[in-house]
Every structure is written in C-alpha cells, then in structure tokens.
Design an enzyme around this catalytic site. Structure first.
Site, PDB file in Angstrom:
ATOM      1  N   ASP A 177       0.897  -1.159   0.000  1.00  0.00           N
ATOM      2  CA  ASP A 177       0.000   0.000   0.000  1.00  0.00           C
ATOM      3  C   ASP A 177       0.935   1.207   0.000  1.00  0.00           C
ATOM      4  OD1 ASP A 177      -1.523   2.208   0.613  1.00  0.00           O
ATOM      5  OD2 ASP A 177      -2.913   1.096   1.862  1.00  0.00           O
ATOM      6  N   HIS A 178       1.030   1.860  -1.159  1.00  0.00           N
ATOM      7  CA  HIS A 178       2.095   2.857  -1.270  1.00  0.00           C
ATOM      8  C   HIS A 178       1.919   4.020  -0.294  1.00  0.00           C
ATOM      9  CE1 HIS A 178      -0.826   4.582  -4.123  1.00  0.00           C
ATOM     10  NE2 HIS A 178      -0.293   5.730  -3.792  1.00  0.00           N
ATOM     11  N   HIS A 240      -6.145   2.407   1.743  1.00  0.00           N
ATOM     12  CA  HIS A 240      -5.336   3.576   2.124  1.00  0.00           C
ATOM     13  C   HIS A 240      -5.858   4.271   3.385  1.00  0.00           C
ATOM     14  CE1 HIS A 240      -3.477   2.974  -1.662  1.00  0.00           C
ATOM     15  NE2 HIS A 240      -4.371   3.577  -2.400  1.00  0.00           N
TER      16      HIS A 240
END
Ligand code: NAP
Length: 484
Positions: A177-178, A240
C-alpha cells in the site's frame, strides 16, 4: 542535514507486468533513483516479464524512455542511466502459459535475495504464484510483492490469501500500500512514539475528533471499467484510509518491528464499530463544460458506484471511546490533497475575555502534494490593543527542514521496494489485516446494495456533496478546507 544511504544486499528482482503503467511510471523510475543514490548495489539485476515480445535490448529502450519521461530528468546526461540499463533484462512470459519460465529460472542466481513483483491484474496473482512454485523459482528466501486491489470483498481476499499461502509463507508476502511508504506516514510514528509531548494527549480525553481526507482532482481516467466495479469505498477506504486510521489510532507497539506494529494495527481495525448508514455519504461527480461526468466516464448511465465517500466511525476501545473519526475521499475534487488532522479539545476554561477568541490546537499531517506536519498553536496577536489570540502554525514541512536534500527523500514505491529487498515487512499489510478491513467494509457496501442507494451528484471541482458537509455540521464541527 545529511541523510544516510545504506546499500541493500545484491538482489534479483522480477517485475511481472514490466511493460505496464505502474512499472513505467513508478517501479522502474524508482529503482533508477535508488541506483543513483547508491542504494541499489552493482550486483543487482532487474528482469521485466510480460507477454509482449521483446528482447533485453528492446526492453532496455522501453526502460530508458520510461525513466526519461518519469524519472525526474536528473542523472540522465552523465552516463548513469546507461550504467543502470546494464542491470536490466526481459523475458516474454504469459502468466497463464508455459513458455518463458525456464528462461526466467535460468537468469536467477542462487544465494541472493530474490523478489517477484506482481504488477499485473489481480486475476493473475494465483497463476504466477503457482508457476513460480512449479518451475522451482520460489525458494525459501524469495519474496513476492502483491499490488492492490487485494480482493474485492472478504470472501475473495480470503481465497487469494489461501492461494498465495499454498506456495509462500506469510513472511514472504509483501502486500503493498504505497501510502505506507510515504515519509510522513513513518514520521507520524516518529512524532507519536518518539516524543513525550503528544502521546499523553493522544486519546478521547484531549482529542475532539480526527479527520482523514484523501482528495483527488482526477476522474476515473482510463480505469473506468475497473473503477465502476469497485468505487471509492473499495478502491480507497478499505486500504489507504484504513491504514492511515490504524497508524493514527493504534497503541504504541512494544518495538518497531513488523509484527509488533501490524498486531497493533489489526487491533484498531477489529475495534472499529459498524458504521450507521446515516453517517455515510456517497457521491458521483458531475460533468463540466469540457469533461464528462462519472456515469459518462464509465459508460454506464445507471451506475450506482460512488466516486466519493465520507463517513463517521468510532473505535471501541479505552483510548478512543467517544472520539469520532471522519473519513472522506473522492475524485474530481477541488485540489489534490491527502491530510490527517487531529483536532484537540478546547481548554477546559478560558482566562481571556470572550472577544479574545477561542482556539483549538490542530495537528495536521499532510501526505500530498507536499509532505509535512504542522501544529497550530495559539499565541497572542502581536502589538498593542489588548489580549487577542491568533493561531499560528509550527511548521515541520520537510522541504523547509531538509532544504535541497528533501528532493532526495525516496518516493513511496522506491522506499517500499528497498524494504522488500531488506526483508522488512513493517510497512506492508498482513493477510489478517486485509481480511479484517474487508470484514468491516463489506456490510457497508452490502447495505447500499440492499437499500438500492444511489450516490448524490456533486460538482466537479467542489468538496463533494453538500451532505458530506452536513455530516460534520450536525455534530457542530467542520471539515478542514481541502488545500493544495
Ligand atoms: P497495466 O498497465 O494494464 O499493465 C498490466 C501489465 O501486465 C502489462 O505489463 C501487461 O503486459 C502484463 N500482463 C497482462 N496480462 C498478462 C499475462 N497473462 N501474463 C503476463 N503479463 C501480463 O496495469 P498497471 O496499471 O500497471 O497495474 C498493474 C497492477 O498494479 C494492477 O494490479 C493494478 O491494480 C495495480 N496498481 C496500479 C497502479 C497504477 O498507478 N497503475 C496503482 C496501484 C495499483 P502484456 O500485455 O505485454 O502482457
């Protein structure tokens, strides 16, 4: 301030989907920047893999063009890019076929870190995992990086976890999950757990509420087909926003170690109360003079998928009982901005005159477009004329603190890929976390379907539907302005 670059061990990295959008825009330019910084060692190799017919040289040309376009332009003139390209190779592989796998196996070296990045459609994750196993590529030391979306509900996420677990141990699986790779997200943990100042106040006694906003200016772009089967809840909130919520709300882990951190995040998700449907607002963006609205964009005139969602939720534990968390995310909003805002309560009693004004401390953690943290403190307005209070920000924006070095701060993808090579899973989601997040999200989505709810329209370039403002106003609060 000088940041230290510690080179990682030599590695073989295979990018499945090496010709795709993510590889072109993020993964390859990110690896190049790590090469320029000295973090990627000379013995590393990177192999792109996809169905397109290419040889090593034509893939190197593809990589060069990607880096020139998305690499930020630096270092390209001085031969560094040519050096980097010597580490690049390519294998033509169909994830569902048999060709190419032996060639790939022949390129892997024994005794060094081996990582496989699944930058392909999720439907192919299982096929690739299975073939890595069957062709003897999956060694006990190898790691796989799995892109989002990780399932589309609890059932599919469980099935995917099960498939991957047939061939890889949980310690080998890196669900990316960047958002978690952003400098500020890690700084959030440093601010919370490295200072005495905040943690004693970090609870429902002192915090009035917390807001998390992830606002985008873009529409669904070319992803309309996918997006219309997903929506903001699945595409953004389940991953996110939930991850940000976990980091802001979790208890201090005993140590900054992967499972210690992930255990605490999991406890937060499991303590989330089901959301009352009166506390959720969904929206769909409308057309402008020049751009189509959501339904035209996804070519589905009856679509009931949301491009915006705002909700209020509660965490049932000792720390947060009674403190609302407001989450909102949407496309085609007025600015691109991701921010977590901790709004502290009023002082218990004001010693100042009524007209001095009442002010609250606000800690704002901005993730994009600029990363930084500001703390709003109340001081006296300078000058004569009595005691009037104003809020001023104590600004911890990295660009100011680090000067030119801020440009060297790795972007989220490059940091996370280096973490994979180092074998550090702290900033990656564990299988049980992902499942717990779906277990909370699924009933919300099922409720919309059951009630036949249609999202509210909102103007492109706005802050979302008016009902989202009402969600806060009803509680005597307001959203922090979405700023760029
Ligand atoms: P994309 O542009 O459609 O690229 C897909 C890649 O997969 C291409 O390299 C394609 O190359 C390859 N591919 C397709 N079918 C294949 C097969 N049967 N065997 C081997 N390779 C195959 O997709 P993307 O945007 O890069 O996204 C990749 C993944 O990252 C997806 O899971 C997506 O959800 C996720 N993701 C993307 C972004 C982003 O910004 N793009 C952001 C977050 C997550 P060939 O056609 O040559 O085979």
């Amino acid at each position: 301030m000088v940041s230290r670059v510690i080179p990682v061990d030599p590695f073989d990295l295979v990018i499945f989907g090496g010709t795709g959008d993510l590889a072109r825009r993020k993964i390859l330019p990110g690896l190049f920047r790590r090469f320029c910084s000295g973090q990627m060692p000379g013995e590393a190799t990177i192999v792109g893999a996809a169905r397109s017919e290419m040889d090593d040289d034509s893939y190197r040309t593809f990589v060069r063009e990607a880096i020139v376009e998305f690499g930020g332009g630096r270092h390209c003139e001085d031969g560094t890019l040519d050096e980097f390209l010597k580490h690049i190779g390519y294998v033509t592989i169909d994830a569902r076929g048999t060709g190419g796998w032996d060639d790939l196996a022949g390129r892997m070296r024994d005794g060094i870190v081996r990582a496989f990045y699944f930058s392909v459609a999720p439907a192919l994750f299982g096929d690739i995992a299975e073939r890595l196993h069957n062709y003897g590529l999956a060694t006990p030391e190898s790691r796989i990086v799995v892109e989002k979306p990780f399932g589309k509900n609890l059932e599919t996420a469980r099935a995917l976890n099960k498939t991957l677990a047939q061939h890889f141990d949980e310690t080998q699986i890196y669900r990316i999950d960047h958002y978690l790779g952003k400098e500020t997200v890690q700084n959030l943990m440093a601010v919370r757990f490295g200072n005495m100042l905040f943690e004693p106040l970090w609870n429902s006694q002192y915090v009035d509420h917390i807001q998390i906003t992830v606002a985008e200016t873009v529409g669904v772009g070319g992803r309309g087909g996918y997006y219309d089967t997903s929506g903001a809840m699945r595409d953004m909130v389940q991953n996110h926003l939930m991850q940000l919520l976990c980091l802001i709300a979790m208890e201090p882990p005993a140590r900054f170690e992967p499972d210690a951190v992930r255990d605490e995040k999991l406890k937060v998700i499991r303590a989330l109360e089901p959301v009352d449907y009166h506390h959720i607002v969904r929206g769909q963006y409308g057309a402008t003079d020049t751009q189509p609205g959501y339904r035209d964009h996804v070519e589905n005139p009856r679509s009931t998928t949301e491009s915006f969602v705002a909700l209020k939720c509660h965490i049932s534990n000792w720390r947060w009982a009674g403190t609302p968390f407001y989450l909102r995310t949407g496309k085609r909003l007025k600015s691109r901005s991701s921010e977590i805002v901790v709004v502290f309560k009023d002082t218990p009693h004001s010693i100042f005159e009524e007209d001095a004004g009442r002010h609250r401390n606000v800690l704002a953690i901005q993730l994009q477009p600029n990363e930084g943290i500001t703390l709003g403190v109340t001081i006296k307005e300078p000058g004569p004329g009595g005691m009037r209070l104003i809020d001023v920000p104590l600004d911890m924006t990295f660009a100011d603190a680090l000067g030119p070095e801020a440009e060297e701060v790795p972007d989220a993808y490059e940091r996370l890929i280096m973490d994979v090579i180092r074998g550090n899973q702290t900033l990656f989601m564990r299988g049980d976390e992902v499942e717990a997040a779906w277990a909370w999200t699924d009933p919300i989505i099922e409720g919309w379907t059951r009630r036949g709810e249609v999202p509210k329209p909102y103007d492109s370039g706005s802050t979302g539907p008016d009902d989202a403002l009402m969600l806060m106003h009803r509680d005597g609060r307001k959203w922090r302005e979405i700023r760029s």
